[in-house]
Write an enzyme that holds these catalytic residues in place. Structure first.
Site, mmCIF file in Angstrom:
data_model
loop_
_atom_site.group_PDB
_atom_site.id
_atom_site.type_symbol
_atom_site.label_atom_id
_atom_site.label_comp_id
_atom_site.label_asym_id
_atom_site.label_seq_id
_atom_site.Cartn_x
_atom_site.Cartn_y
_atom_site.Cartn_z
ATOM 1 N N LYS A 19 48.635 9.253 -53.092
ATOM 2 C CA LYS A 19 49.110 9.295 -54.484
ATOM 3 C C LYS A 19 47.937 9.419 -55.467
ATOM 4 C CE LYS A 19 51.083 5.205 -54.175
ATOM 5 N NZ LYS A 19 50.658 4.880 -52.787
ATOM 6 N N ARG A 133 39.106 4.298 -46.015
ATOM 7 C CA ARG A 133 39.058 4.724 -47.422
ATOM 8 C C ARG A 133 37.858 4.082 -48.108
ATOM 9 N NH1 ARG A 133 44.093 4.010 -51.487
ATOM 10 N NH2 ARG A 133 44.012 1.799 -50.926
ATOM 11 N N ARG A 166 37.827 -1.412 -50.584
ATOM 12 C CA ARG A 166 38.669 -2.422 -51.229
ATOM 13 C C ARG A 166 38.940 -3.567 -50.268
ATOM 14 N NH1 ARG A 166 43.674 0.762 -53.856
ATOM 15 N NH2 ARG A 166 44.760 -1.032 -52.964
ATOM 16 N N ARG A 177 50.996 -4.918 -46.558
ATOM 17 C CA ARG A 177 51.360 -3.959 -47.619
ATOM 18 C C ARG A 177 52.403 -2.971 -47.115
ATOM 19 N NH1 ARG A 177 45.602 -1.964 -48.673
ATOM 20 N NH2 ARG A 177 46.494 -0.427 -50.091
#
Ligand code: ADP
Ligand code: ADP
Ligand code: ZN
Length: 223
Positions: A19, A133, A166, A177
């Protein structure tokens, strides 16, 4: 004079679906701001505000921040001047109540949702996307150690900022999540499909191919 079409868009999809990656490219092409509730919340935490302190534990556990807090952050943002020709929501809404509150707020602002673009990716791919990521400390752009490598290791291509991982991109938190996504956010696919607002995209394709499919959808919404 023809009036400029307002583009109020939502990007829906599980964590790691792409996204943010797509939203940044769309924001540049169509000049509408990307509004990521996750980014707004992380900025609030970095600022050390009391609101930031309240958000921290929810984000670190991978659960959702309570609707009341999330809605006040989001509604303050979409009332700003730069949203008057539209906006692109990335990471909001994440449950049906948020979607209903958004609809009410847009009605109150004499505007409405243009469309919802859902990126579909299987859980097994999401775990590897999120584990590898890396995010830029300067501009927030996201990279991947395998699928979207920066030109120079550890540095952002756009601003030269340092790349970091993160804290919630750890395997245990990722699993939570994904669970939260399936229980609370995935029902929004039917919610928006029934309202005839939904377009689905295969998020497993290459970044550029997905981008051109999204542009086709947006160009149709604009015409
Ligand atoms: P989201 O905002 O949905 O959580 P991101 O845009 O941050 O997802 O993407 C998650 C990770 O997957 C990032 O490391 C990103 O570079 C990578 N990525 C994004 N789109 C693709 C894609 N189409 N194929 C492979 N990797 C991708
Ligand atoms: P992702 O890469 O999972 O798409 P985000 O940056 O959108 O990550 O969200 C990170 C975290 O911020 C979420 O796990 C959640 O704790 C919180 N968050 C972001 N947006 C929302 C929202 N709309 N409602 C509740 N919590 C949210
Ligand atoms: Zn950067």
């Amino acid at each position: 004079m023809t009036q400029k079409r307002i583009l109020n868009l939502i990007f829906l999809g599980p964590p790691g679906a792409g996204k943010g990656t797509q939203a940044r490219m769309i924001q540049e092409k169509y000049s509408i701001p990307q509004i990521s509730t996750g980014d707004l919340m992380r900025n609030e935490i970095s600022s050390g505000s009391s609101l930031g302190n309240r958000l921290k534990s929810f984000i670190e556990s991978g659960g959702l921040v309570p609707n009341e807090l999330t809605l006040s952050i989001l509604l303050n943002r979409i009332k700003k001047e730069d949203c008057k020709n539209g906006f692109l929501l990335d990471g909001f809404p994440r449950n049906v109540e948020q979607a209903e509150e958004l609809e009410k707020a847009l009605n109150g602002m004499n505007t409405e949702l243009s469309g919802v673009i859902a990126l579909e990716v299987d859980d097994s791919d999401l775990i590897s996307r999120l584990s590898d990521r890396r995010i830029c400390k300067g501009c927030g752009d996201s990279y991947h150690l395998q699928f979207k490598k920066p030109s120079v290791d550890g540095k952002c291509d756009h601003c030269g900022g340092e790349l970091y991982q993160r804290r919630d991109d750890s395997e245990e938190v990722i699993k939570n999540r994904l669970k939260v996504y399936h229980e609370q956010t995935a029902p929004l696919i039917d919610f928006y499909s029934e309202k005839k607002k939904l377009s689905k995209i295969n998020g497993k394709n290459k970044i550029d191919m997905i981008f051109s499919e999204i542009c086709d959808i947006i160009d149709k919404l604009k015409s």
